[in-house]
Design an enzyme around this catalytic site. Structure first.
Site, PDB file in Angstrom:
ATOM      1  N   TYR A  54      18.442 -19.699   0.469  1.00 36.24           N
ATOM      2  CA  TYR A  54      17.154 -19.287   0.530  1.00 36.24           C
ATOM      3  C   TYR A  54      16.617 -18.713  -0.630  1.00 36.24           C
ATOM      4  CZ  TYR A  54      13.001 -16.813   2.262  1.00 36.24           C
ATOM      5  OH  TYR A  54      11.720 -16.674   2.406  1.00 36.24           O
TER       6      TYR A  54
ATOM      7  N   GLY B 230       9.911 -18.838   4.026  1.00 32.81           N
ATOM      8  CA  GLY B 230       9.476 -18.748   5.619  1.00 32.81           C
ATOM      9  C   GLY B 230       9.801 -19.685   6.351  1.00 32.81           C
TER      10      GLY B 230
ATOM     11  N   ASN C 220       8.557 -10.409  -3.732  1.00 36.71           N
ATOM     12  CA  ASN C 220       8.975 -10.245  -2.421  1.00 36.71           C
ATOM     13  C   ASN C 220       9.534  -8.731  -2.407  1.00 36.71           C
ATOM     14  OD1 ASN C 220      11.766 -11.434  -0.172  1.00 36.71           O
ATOM     15  ND2 ASN C 220       9.520 -10.846   0.595  1.00 36.71           N
TER      16      ASN C 220
ATOM     17  N   ARG D 296      -7.399  32.377  10.938  1.00 38.24           N
ATOM     18  CA  ARG D 296      -6.224  33.041  11.568  1.00 38.24           C
ATOM     19  C   ARG D 296      -4.901  31.761  11.511  1.00 38.24           C
ATOM     20  NH1 ARG D 296      -5.586  34.497  17.632  1.00 38.24           N
ATOM     21  NH2 ARG D 296      -7.793  34.591  17.311  1.00 38.24           N
TER      22      ARG D 296
END
Length: 565
Positions: free
Chosen positions: A68, A75, A222, A313
């Site tokens: 890949y 994708g 990426n 406060r």
């Protein structure tokens, strides 16, 4: 924003340890130079060598399995075909950059661009990306020579990395491996304030654009660097803002002759919340020496009951969790600055039984950054929300314990609006933040044929966080102006019997009164209406730059630094 130039200072060195938020801000906002240590480049060598061997096998005609981002598509297109040659792998990188440079919207600030580039360098030098050292050293030279790619603000989903904004950086620094260089395909960058082509910008700086090789494209695109840059800058400003807001809150407490009981240490120890305890201690330090506070751990309060409105406060109970949340976000963001966030990552040290050293995962998913930015947005909005309530109280003659309406002692009541409209401005800004603070991280829209079916929206979260911080800086700046006016009115009243504010508030007051707005006029006490926007802008500058905190801390350092009880 204006960037102060610090090019003559010692550089930030990558590779000698973890990079910090302070390093990032120095590089992004102050143009501190960057150098890459040999140790960082050495860390990159094993993954690069593994990838080089894969390319050598492809060049030799050996059958190579699909890997890949190296020899397959991206994708939902991943694994459909394994490309045959290293030139295909290089072309894949180039086309990825071209196709992903698709952003729209205004160009983000220079400091966001520089922060993004710095984080991308840190990520790549972790050594898991398989890229050549030249990619990192080119990014460093771009930072050092002022090449700032023009990045549109919209496009990233904060998953699969910040693909679109990072492509607008990669397209400027890279070219086709074939040698073809088309100006329209080189992106855009700023040179002397003007937008020019990437080719022109790099040539102006004397830098060569790099041909991309295998995996270079996805390694540059990426990652979470853009989302992280926005969250990191928002965090830095939020931390400074919280410090300043404590000072302006203390000024208002004194101006409204508030009670000291709410800040007694034992009260906060009884709850045991770290941030609350620390904020209460800081407020006691800021109020020390004041003649305007009613009661403390060693003195009974004169008035009864000794209870102010919550906006006075409950400052420790509100700012305390703000501080704890910002501290939590800081840990997340500093980790992300130093993280390897592209995909796949290469681990040559995996056992010999596994030949594929490229590991696919999801480090590009920016949920950490989305959460961090959303948390920053929520807590900074609360700084503004409680601060605006104090502004309202300062203006209201029925609530401000004897000060004139709208903090203006007019000769003719009703002739002057005084500080009426700055409270309107604060209300508008806080209202805007309440919308912007809706968490972006709870949204997700699937993309890429449902392969990327959950995304973080971290870029949207980061954009909104930066806007919220900017809005609330203005709200705190308004409190700085109004509390200064109110303190002078209070100290001048006969009923005060000459009592003075404490050294901390007087130091902040002196800073305001010694400052001039952009039109050259001093920010003085007003007794009749004047144009206010130059004063608000100058007060905002004092808040944003940390000048208020610096002035007060310098004054406190002159005295005993033990917080009053």
């Amino acid at each position: 924003m204006t960037s102060e130039t610090l090019l003559d200072t010692a550089p930030v060195v990558l590779g000698l340890g973890r990079s910090t938020l302070a390093d990032l801000v120095d590089v992004a906002r102050h143009r501190r130079p960057v150098v890459v240590d040999a140790e960082a480049l050495a860390r990159m060598a094993p993954s690069q060598e593994w990838l080089g061997n894969v390319m050598d096998d492809m060049a030799a005609g050996k059958e190579t399995a699909p890997i890949y981002s190296i020899n397959t598509g991206f994708g939902s297109l991943a694994g459909r075909k394994a490309f045959d040659t290293p030139s295909d792998a290089a072309e894949l990188s180039r086309r990825l950059v071209l196709s992903n440079a698709a952003g729209v919207g205004r160009y983000v600030d220079e400091e966001v661009v520089r922060a993004t580039m710095f984080i991308r360098m840190v990520s790549l030098t972790q050594g898991y990306s398989g890229v050549r050292p030249e990619l990192v050293t080119t990014l460093a030279e771009m930072l050092n020579r002022g090449v700032h790619p023009a990045i549109p603000e919209y496009g990233s989903l904060g998953a699969s990395g910040d693909l679109i904004p990072l492509a607008h950086i990669a397209i400027v620094m890279s070219r086709s491996h074939t040698g073809e260089d088309i100006e329209l395909d080189s992106g855009e960058a700023f040179v002397d304030g003007a937008v020019v082509s990437g080719i022109a910008a790099m040539a102006h700086a004397g830098l060569d654009r790099l041909p991309l090789g295998a995996k270079d494209g996805l390694a540059l695109l990426n990652g979470t660097s853009f989302s992280c840059a926005q969250a990191a800058l928002a965090l830095f400003d939020a931390q400074n803002l919280l410090q300043t807001a404590q000072i302006t809150a203390a000024m208002t407490i004194e101006a409204l002759i508030g009670f000291g009981d709410a800040f007694i240490d034992e009260l906060h120890q009884a709850r045991g919340q770290k941030g609350q305890i620390e904020v209460a201690a800081r407020i006691r330090q800021l109020l020390a020496g004041s003649g305007l506070i009613d009661g403390d751990a060693g003195r009974d309060p004169v008035r009864q009951p000794p209870q102010d409105a919550y906006s006075l406060r409950c400052i420790p109970q509100v700012f305390g969790p703000v501080k704890d949340t910002l501290d939590f976000a800081a840990g997340i963001i500093e980790n992300e600055i130093n993280a390897a966030t592209d995909n796949p990552l290469i681990f040559p040290s995996l056992p010999a039984t596994r030949t594929l050293k490229a590991v696919s995962g999801g480090n590009f998913h920016a949920e950490y950054m989305a959460f961090a930015a959303d948390f920053i947005s929520i807590v900074v909005t609360e700084i503004g929300s409680i601060t605006e309530r104090r502004l309202f109280r300062l203006d209201d003659g029925t609530l401000n314990r004897g000060l004139p309406d709208m903090l203006i002692a007019s000769e003719q009541i009703g002739m002057d609006c005084g500080y009426m409209l700055p409270q309107y401005l604060a209300a508008a800004l806080v209202s805007d933040c309440k919308t912007l603070a809706h968490p972006d991280s709870v949204d997700s829209i699937p993309t890429c044929a449902n392969q990327e079916d959950h995304v973080s929206m971290a870029n949207n979260a980061g954009r909104h966080a930066r806007q919220i911080v900017a809005n609330i800086e203005s709200v705190v700046a308004i409190e700085l102006l109004m509390a200064a006016q109110a303190l002078e009115l209070r100290m001048g009243m006969a009923a005060t019997n000459g009592a003075k504010a404490g050294p901390a508030s007087l130091a902040a007051l002196e800073l305001v009164r010694s400052s001039s707005s952009a039109d050259g006029r001093r920010i003085d006490h007003i007794t009749a209406d004047v144009v206010l926007y130059p004063r608000v802008r100058k007060a905002l500058e004092l808040v944003h730059t940390g000048a208020v905190t610096a002035a007060v801390d310098a004054k406190l350092a002159e005295a005993d630094d033990t917080p009053a009880r």
